[in-house]
Design a protein around this motif. Sequence first.
Motif, PDB file in Angstrom:
ATOM      1  N   GLY A 146       0.749  -1.140  -0.014  1.00 28.63           N
ATOM      2  CA  GLY A 146      -0.034   0.042   0.004  1.00 28.63           C
ATOM      3  C   GLY A 146       0.662   1.273   0.048  1.00 28.63           C
ATOM      4  O   GLY A 146       1.743   1.618  -0.761  1.00 28.63           O
ATOM      5  N   GLY A 147       0.598   2.058   1.018  1.00 33.27           N
ATOM      6  CA  GLY A 147       1.547   3.383   0.972  1.00 33.27           C
ATOM      7  C   GLY A 147       2.685   3.194   2.218  1.00 33.27           C
ATOM      8  O   GLY A 147       2.759   4.173   2.682  1.00 33.27           O
ATOM      9  N   ASN A 148       2.968   2.025   2.235  1.00 32.45           N
ATOM     10  CA  ASN A 148       3.766   1.540   3.596  1.00 32.45           C
ATOM     11  C   ASN A 148       5.242   1.744   3.175  1.00 32.45           C
ATOM     12  O   ASN A 148       5.918   0.884   3.588  1.00 32.45           O
ATOM     13  CB  ASN A 148       3.480   0.359   4.297  1.00 32.45           C
ATOM     14  N   ASP A 149       5.756   2.824   2.939  1.00 35.09           N
ATOM     15  CA  ASP A 149       7.042   3.111   2.432  1.00 35.09           C
ATOM     16  C   ASP A 149       7.905   3.031   3.756  1.00 35.09           C
ATOM     17  O   ASP A 149       7.383   3.256   5.005  1.00 35.09           O
ATOM     18  CB  ASP A 149       7.498   4.111   1.775  1.00 35.09           C
ATOM     19  N   ILE A 150       9.145   2.502   3.812  1.00 37.14           N
ATOM     20  CA  ILE A 150      10.023   2.440   5.130  1.00 37.14           C
ATOM     21  C   ILE A 150      11.503   3.173   4.801  1.00 37.14           C
ATOM     22  O   ILE A 150      11.953   2.528   3.696  1.00 37.14           O
ATOM     23  CB  ILE A 150      10.257   1.127   5.744  1.00 37.14           C
ATOM     24  N   ASP A 151      11.817   4.003   5.392  1.00 33.60           N
ATOM     25  CA  ASP A 151      13.223   4.292   5.248  1.00 33.60           C
ATOM     26  C   ASP A 151      14.173   3.657   6.495  1.00 33.60           C
ATOM     27  O   ASP A 151      13.731   3.837   7.654  1.00 33.60           O
ATOM     28  CB  ASP A 151      13.656   5.597   5.371  1.00 33.60           C
ATOM     29  N   VAL A 152      15.262   2.885   6.228  1.00 39.57           N
ATOM     30  CA  VAL A 152      16.326   2.184   7.201  1.00 39.57           C
ATOM     31  C   VAL A 152      17.437   2.975   7.013  1.00 39.57           C
ATOM     32  O   VAL A 152      18.081   3.014   6.081  1.00 39.57           O
ATOM     33  CB  VAL A 152      16.395   0.810   7.005  1.00 39.57           C
ATOM     34  N   THR A 153      17.818   3.910   8.303  1.00 41.63           N
ATOM     35  CA  THR A 153      19.194   4.707   8.116  1.00 41.63           C
ATOM     36  C   THR A 153      20.074   4.065   9.109  1.00 41.63           C
ATOM     37  O   THR A 153      19.983   3.834  10.342  1.00 41.63           O
ATOM     38  CB  THR A 153      18.778   6.273   8.583  1.00 41.63           C
ATOM     39  N   LEU A 154      21.251   3.612   8.619  1.00 42.19           N
ATOM     40  CA  LEU A 154      22.499   3.066   9.393  1.00 42.19           C
ATOM     41  C   LEU A 154      23.321   4.397   9.474  1.00 42.19           C
ATOM     42  O   LEU A 154      23.616   5.036   8.768  1.00 42.19           O
ATOM     43  CB  LEU A 154      23.319   2.067   8.623  1.00 42.19           C
ATOM     44  N   ILE A 155      23.539   4.687  10.785  1.00 45.66           N
ATOM     45  CA  ILE A 155      24.577   5.897  11.172  1.00 45.66           C
ATOM     46  C   ILE A 155      25.891   5.467  11.928  1.00 45.66           C
ATOM     47  O   ILE A 155      26.005   4.633  13.012  1.00 45.66           O
ATOM     48  CB  ILE A 155      23.639   6.723  12.186  1.00 45.66           C
ATOM     49  N   ASP A 156      26.858   5.774  11.320  1.00 41.72           N
ATOM     50  CA  ASP A 156      28.279   5.566  11.962  1.00 41.72           C
ATOM     51  C   ASP A 156      28.650   6.405  12.918  1.00 41.72           C
ATOM     52  O   ASP A 156      28.135   7.393  13.305  1.00 41.72           O
ATOM     53  CB  ASP A 156      29.294   5.049  10.851  1.00 41.72           C
ATOM     54  N   SER A 157      29.598   6.031  13.700  1.00 39.56           N
ATOM     55  CA  SER A 157      30.385   7.093  14.865  1.00 39.56           C
ATOM     56  C   SER A 157      30.645   8.563  14.666  1.00 39.56           C
ATOM     57  O   SER A 157      30.589   9.286  15.339  1.00 39.56           O
ATOM     58  CB  SER A 157      31.275   6.189  15.341  1.00 39.56           C
ATOM     59  N   GLN A 158      30.629   8.590  13.292  1.00 40.10           N
ATOM     60  CA  GLN A 158      30.865   9.864  12.698  1.00 40.10           C
ATOM     61  C   GLN A 158      29.720  10.592  12.087  1.00 40.10           C
ATOM     62  O   GLN A 158      29.825  11.746  11.736  1.00 40.10           O
ATOM     63  CB  GLN A 158      32.066  10.081  11.505  1.00 40.10           C
ATOM     64  N   GLY A 159      28.481  10.005  12.089  1.00 34.44           N
ATOM     65  CA  GLY A 159      27.400  10.934  11.883  1.00 34.44           C
ATOM     66  C   GLY A 159      27.109  10.640  10.690  1.00 34.44           C
ATOM     67  O   GLY A 159      26.062  11.120   9.911  1.00 34.44           O
ATOM     68  N   LEU A 160      27.742   9.797   9.811  1.00 28.81           N
ATOM     69  CA  LEU A 160      27.677   9.448   8.348  1.00 28.81           C
ATOM     70  C   LEU A 160      26.588   8.378   8.259  1.00 28.81           C
ATOM     71  O   LEU A 160      26.476   7.571   9.137  1.00 28.81           O
ATOM     72  CB  LEU A 160      29.103   9.337   7.438  1.00 28.81           C
ATOM     73  N   THR A 161      25.893   8.280   6.990  1.00 27.27           N
ATOM     74  CA  THR A 161      24.706   7.347   6.790  1.00 27.27           C
ATOM     75  C   THR A 161      24.919   6.557   5.619  1.00 27.27           C
ATOM     76  O   THR A 161      25.254   7.060   4.633  1.00 27.27           O
ATOM     77  CB  THR A 161      23.416   8.460   6.937  1.00 27.27           C
ATOM     78  N   ARG A 162      24.147   5.346   5.650  1.00 24.98           N
ATOM     79  CA  ARG A 162      23.539   4.749   4.571  1.00 24.98           C
ATOM     80  C   ARG A 162      21.965   4.645   4.735  1.00 24.98           C
ATOM     81  O   ARG A 162      21.508   4.183   5.621  1.00 24.98           O
ATOM     82  CB  ARG A 162      24.312   3.267   4.532  1.00 24.98           C
ATOM     83  N   VAL A 163      21.368   4.997   3.818  1.00 27.98           N
ATOM     84  CA  VAL A 163      19.790   4.944   3.774  1.00 27.98           C
ATOM     85  C   VAL A 163      19.179   4.008   2.725  1.00 27.98           C
ATOM     86  O   VAL A 163      19.531   4.061   1.452  1.00 27.98           O
ATOM     87  CB  VAL A 163      19.307   6.310   3.473  1.00 27.98           C
ATOM     88  N   TYR A 164      18.482   2.961   3.273  1.00 23.33           N
ATOM     89  CA  TYR A 164      17.756   2.263   2.487  1.00 23.33           C
ATOM     90  C   TYR A 164      16.336   2.476   2.125  1.00 23.33           C
ATOM     91  O   TYR A 164      15.446   2.714   3.226  1.00 23.33           O
ATOM     92  CB  TYR A 164      17.871   0.526   2.971  1.00 23.33           C
ATOM     93  N   SER A 165      16.095   2.934   1.118  1.00 18.84           N
ATOM     94  CA  SER A 165      14.615   3.470   0.846  1.00 18.84           C
ATOM     95  C   SER A 165      13.580   2.230   0.300  1.00 18.84           C
ATOM     96  O   SER A 165      13.870   1.838  -0.664  1.00 18.84           O
ATOM     97  CB  SER A 165      14.626   4.588  -0.103  1.00 18.84           C
ATOM     98  N   VAL A 166      12.850   1.761   0.998  1.00 21.86           N
ATOM     99  CA  VAL A 166      11.865   0.518   0.877  1.00 21.86           C
ATOM    100  C   VAL A 166      10.522   0.837   0.125  1.00 21.86           C
ATOM    101  O   VAL A 166      10.011   1.578   1.045  1.00 21.86           O
ATOM    102  CB  VAL A 166      11.851  -0.388   2.229  1.00 21.86           C
ATOM    103  N   PRO A 167      10.275   0.688  -0.951  1.00 24.77           N
ATOM    104  CA  PRO A 167       8.990   1.460  -1.395  1.00 24.77           C
ATOM    105  C   PRO A 167       7.787   0.535  -0.880  1.00 24.77           C
ATOM    106  O   PRO A 167       7.932  -0.670  -0.675  1.00 24.77           O
ATOM    107  CB  PRO A 167       9.271   1.166  -2.885  1.00 24.77           C
ATOM    108  N   ALA A 168       6.564   1.223  -1.306  1.00 24.36           N
ATOM    109  CA  ALA A 168       5.483   0.345  -0.922  1.00 24.36           C
ATOM    110  C   ALA A 168       5.461  -0.735  -1.971  1.00 24.36           C
ATOM    111  O   ALA A 168       5.888  -0.928  -3.140  1.00 24.36           O
ATOM    112  CB  ALA A 168       4.342   1.431  -1.262  1.00 24.36           C
ATOM    113  N   MET A 169       4.593  -1.833  -1.868  1.00 21.68           N
ATOM    114  CA  MET A 169       4.461  -2.928  -2.336  1.00 21.68           C
ATOM    115  C   MET A 169       5.921  -3.576  -2.700  1.00 21.68           C
ATOM    116  O   MET A 169       6.149  -4.241  -3.614  1.00 21.68           O
ATOM    117  CB  MET A 169       3.792  -2.751  -3.922  1.00 21.68           C
TER     118      MET A 169
END
Length: 253
Positions: A146-169
């Motif tokens: 449906g409209g249930n997108d999810i963002d999963v954000t990994l954050i390292d000790s320097q504040g830098l990020t990796r972001v997984y954007s998981v779409p609806a369906m």
Amino acid sequence: MARASAVLVALGLASAPALGGVQVIDFTTEDDGVTALVNGQEVGDLTGGVYEEFGNLFNLTHISGGAGLSIFDTSFTGPNIGGGDPDLIVGLGNILIIQENNNGLGTQTVDDIFDTANDDAGGGVYRFDFFTAVEMLEVTLVDVNGGNDIDVTLIDSQGLTRVYSVPAMWTNDISVSGPLGYGVLDLTSLAPQSSEGGNFTNVSQDLGFNSLDVVAVEFQFFGSGGIDNLTFIPTPGVATVLGLGLLASRRRR
């Protein structure tokens, strides 16, 4: 390879991450591996300055949305059969959800137990802050349709990020399209990933992000849904080791 030789520990059956090995947070028990988490139980709350349930492993903080965080039993013969969440009956046992707060669903007749476990359609944000650096391996995402997108954000000790954007369906609505109703997101991969729903994830990361030095993981739900089997390897001291290696390399130059 460290991952292949690591001892798999199913948590709530796990020991503290300082002992090493792969850790799997499956929301069956608290971090003592004994105290059961029950359907509707509120988790991640702060009591007397101490985070309950998983306070030996990480701080689990509810940031926004719903009435808080709670346990939902997805068992095919469990307490939620016939309830208002048929798309969450996926047979994984306990999962973590953001608890619905409308129409009285935030009510607790018994302290710390929501009367009716139900995920919030409005979504929200929560965060795991680890006490030692980890490498994130994977997480199971439930009801991403449906409209249930999810963002999963990994954050390292320097504040830098990796972001997984998981779409609806990304997964199916099992009450409409059938099983499974969940998918496993590989948190070591930068490639697009699909699940049973057919749509693909998008991944972005900051330059210099260190996947072996993750200190926090944040989940942002744009609709209902849940997670299970949060899997990681503790890597204490990795930032120091890498820093010393870089220093030695510079000296050689």
